[in-house]
Design an enzyme around this catalytic site. Structure first.
Site, PDB file in Angstrom:
ATOM      1  N   CYS A 293      -5.010   4.811  25.498  1.00 20.32           N
ATOM      2  CA  CYS A 293      -5.485   3.671  24.709  1.00 20.32           C
ATOM      3  C   CYS A 293      -6.051   4.161  23.369  1.00 20.32           C
ATOM      4  O   CYS A 293      -6.789   5.144  23.323  1.00 20.32           O
ATOM      5  CB  CYS A 293      -6.564   2.923  25.490  1.00 20.32           C
ATOM      6  SG  CYS A 293      -7.136   1.455  24.626  1.00 20.32           S
TER       7      CYS A 293
ATOM      8  N   CYS B  44     -13.782   3.449  23.599  1.00 19.18           N
ATOM      9  CA  CYS B  44     -14.870   3.019  24.489  1.00 19.18           C
ATOM     10  C   CYS B  44     -15.383   4.235  25.284  1.00 19.18           C
ATOM     11  O   CYS B  44     -14.616   4.839  26.043  1.00 19.18           O
ATOM     12  CB  CYS B  44     -14.376   1.937  25.435  1.00 19.18           C
ATOM     13  SG  CYS B  44     -13.395   0.670  24.594  1.00 19.18           S
TER      14      CYS B  44
ATOM     15  N   CYS C 185     -14.764   4.809  29.086  1.00 22.55           N
ATOM     16  CA  CYS C 185     -13.447   4.518  29.671  1.00 22.55           C
ATOM     17  C   CYS C 185     -12.554   5.748  29.842  1.00 22.55           C
ATOM     18  O   CYS C 185     -12.266   6.474  28.878  1.00 22.55           O
ATOM     19  CB  CYS C 185     -12.722   3.468  28.836  1.00 22.55           C
ATOM     20  SG  CYS C 185     -11.177   2.957  29.631  1.00 22.55           S
TER      21      CYS C 185
ATOM     22  N   CYS D 153      -5.501  -9.679  39.202  1.00 23.04           N
ATOM     23  CA  CYS D 153      -5.966  -9.349  37.846  1.00 23.04           C
ATOM     24  C   CYS D 153      -5.224  -8.112  37.343  1.00 23.04           C
ATOM     25  O   CYS D 153      -5.228  -7.075  38.013  1.00 23.04           O
ATOM     26  CB  CYS D 153      -7.456  -9.030  37.858  1.00 23.04           C
ATOM     27  SG  CYS D 153      -8.452 -10.295  38.634  1.00 23.04           S
TER      28      CYS D 153
ATOM     29  N   CYS E  51      -5.001 -13.334  36.346  1.00 25.95           N
ATOM     30  CA  CYS E  51      -5.954 -12.935  35.302  1.00 25.95           C
ATOM     31  C   CYS E  51      -5.350 -11.737  34.583  1.00 25.95           C
ATOM     32  O   CYS E  51      -4.708 -10.901  35.218  1.00 25.95           O
ATOM     33  CB  CYS E  51      -7.293 -12.551  35.938  1.00 25.95           C
ATOM     34  SG  CYS E  51      -8.489 -11.945  34.730  1.00 25.95           S
TER      35      CYS E  51
ATOM     36  N   CYS F  72     -13.183 -14.816  31.534  1.00 27.57           N
ATOM     37  CA  CYS F  72     -13.886 -13.874  32.403  1.00 27.57           C
ATOM     38  C   CYS F  72     -14.499 -12.858  31.436  1.00 27.57           C
ATOM     39  O   CYS F  72     -13.773 -12.125  30.763  1.00 27.57           O
ATOM     40  CB  CYS F  72     -12.883 -13.205  33.340  1.00 27.57           C
ATOM     41  SG  CYS F  72     -13.571 -11.839  34.276  1.00 27.57           S
TER      42      CYS F  72
ATOM     43  N   ARG G  34     -19.445 -11.765  39.263  1.00 31.48           N
ATOM     44  CA  ARG G  34     -18.716 -10.760  40.052  1.00 31.48           C
ATOM     45  C   ARG G  34     -19.446  -9.426  40.105  1.00 31.48           C
ATOM     46  O   ARG G  34     -19.758  -8.838  39.059  1.00 31.48           O
ATOM     47  CB  ARG G  34     -17.299 -10.547  39.504  1.00 31.48           C
ATOM     48  CG  ARG G  34     -16.540  -9.530  40.346  1.00 31.48           C
ATOM     49  CD  ARG G  34     -15.105  -9.316  39.929  1.00 31.48           C
ATOM     50  NE  ARG G  34     -14.341 -10.525  40.000  1.00 31.48           N
ATOM     51  CZ  ARG G  34     -13.581 -10.981  39.001  1.00 31.48           C
ATOM     52  NH1 ARG G  34     -13.480 -10.331  37.884  1.00 31.48           N
ATOM     53  NH2 ARG G  34     -12.908 -12.102  39.144  1.00 31.48           N
TER      54      ARG G  34
END
Ligand code: SAM
Ligand code: DTB
Ligand code: SF4
Length: 343
Positions: free
Chosen positions: A51, A55, A58, A95, A126, A186, A258
């Site tokens: 990616c 972040c 991550c 998801c 999702c 979400c 959640r």
């Protein structure tokens, strides 16, 4: 007009004696939900690793050397098979996550096809794909996408300590685009990034003060992944975490809260207190996107001990779903299951 959660009011909530906070959260929870019912989702990474974003938590960022093996976009058969497996083990929502800054135009027809095929199975869908523009969101909405996951992660002030390749405002813009497209939102955050209590307060204020709060609010506990800049972050005190769940429940009483990443590192008692504080959704299945989640057998044991049952989906009329293995292995009485949703 909707009442806003001010900084003072939110701080007072956070500073309540623990048991008073828990009591208030339970009262709010029971106004809109059956406290014994839990929404079950399953995650699949449909495009893993490399990616371009940075972040710091991550394992999928191309900037950090982690054990994640990069993979290109999965074939549709693999995705549908994983969704079928998730459905047969009791999950009602599938998801899918992609390690992208944003989807490219040429990916959209394929994503539409995936959504349509999973909807045919009678599951909710999702996706979490990074930023979206209006046209992309509308296309995904028309294909039947139920939810879009796009986390704010922390407060606006602390954000640049966590991500530098995008701004908080860009995240808010995508939430706005998603809301306007008709897809449900979400959006939640991560606890354990090195943020202060004030950042946690501001995150919950921002989420709850959106014109319509997110229908689903994932609260993740940081999973410390070797190779990421946050691998040695300090542990979060479980009681602080439970307090955040309770505050989220009170501030967003109609939303699903959640108990998201990080359950693998929590004992049963901490998870039980999170459910008591108003968490009513989990990811089920031994893998999150790339990180570990509790083994299915362990979750089944825990749900059984706590008499928690999967939420009955009103839209789902398939016999197979009603008698799925999760329900039967929990030995749920048929009436109890049908009466699960009191809303
Ligand atoms: N790339 C997309 C994005 O960031 O919007 C979607 C995938 S991303 C992995 C989905 C969410 O997973 C992130 O927003 C973050 O909140 C959560 N996450 C990622 N790594 C995590 C970790 N190590 N611990 C806890 N949550 C994590
Ligand atoms: C969310 O808030 N948590 C999930 C989901 N949304 C996509 C992802 C957790 C990821 C944990 C790290 C990993 O599995 O790579
Ligand atoms: Fe990329 Fe999402 Fe991971 Fe950030 S959280 S590095 S955007 S996959």
């Amino acid at each position: 007009m909707k009442k806003k959660w001010t900084a003072d009011k939110t701080r007072m909530l956070f500073e309540k004696p623990f048991f008073e906070l828990m009591f208030q959260a339970q009262q709010e929870h029971r106004k809109y939900f059956n406290p014994n019912s839990i929404q079950i989702s399953t995650l699949l990474s449909i495009k893993t690793g490399s990616c371009p974003e940075d972040c710091k938590y991550c394992p999928q960022s191309a900037r950090y050397k982690t054990d994640v093996k990069k993979e290109s976009l999965l074939e549709i058969e693999k995705i549908i098979n994983a969704a079928k497996k998730a459905k047969s083990s009791g999950s009602s929502r599938f998801c899918m996550g992609a390690a992208w800054k944003n989807p490219k135009e040429q990916d959209i027809p394929y994503l539409e096809k995936i959504i349509q095929e999973i909807k045919k199975l009678g599951m909710e869908t999702c996706m979490t794909l990074g930023s979206l523009n209006d046209i992309q969101a509308k296309k995904l909405s028309n294909a039947g996408l139920d939810f879009y996951n796009h986390n704010l992660d922390t407060s606006e002030n602390f954000y640049s300590n966590v991500v530098t390749t995008r701004t908080y405002q860009e995240r808010l813009n995508t939430l706005n685009v998603v809301r306007n497209s008709g897809i449900k939102i979400c959006s939640g955050g991560i606890i354990g990034l090195g943020e202060k209590k004030q950042d946690r307060i501001e995150l919950l204020m921002t989420l709850s003060n959106l014109s319509i709060p997110p229908e689903s609010v994932p609260i993740n506990m940081l999973v410390k992944i070797p190779g990421t800049p946050m691998e040695n972050n300090k542990n979060v005190d479980p009681f602080d975490f439970i307090r955040i769940i309770a505050a989220a429940r009170i501030m967003m009483p109609k939303s699903y809260i959640r108990l998201s990443a990080g359950r693998k590192n929590m004992n049963d008692q901490t998870q039980a207190m999170c459910f008591m504080a108003g968490a009513n959704s989990i990811f089920y299945g031994c893998k999150l996107l790339t990180a570990e989640n509790p083994e299915e057998q362990n979750d089944l044991k825990l749900l059984k001990k706590l008499n928690l049952h999967p939420e009955y989906q009103k839209y789902n009329t398939s016999k197979k779903f009603k008698y799925n293995s999760l329900v039967s292995s929990l030995k749920i009485n048929k009436n109890q299951y049908y009466n699960a949703d009191i809303s």
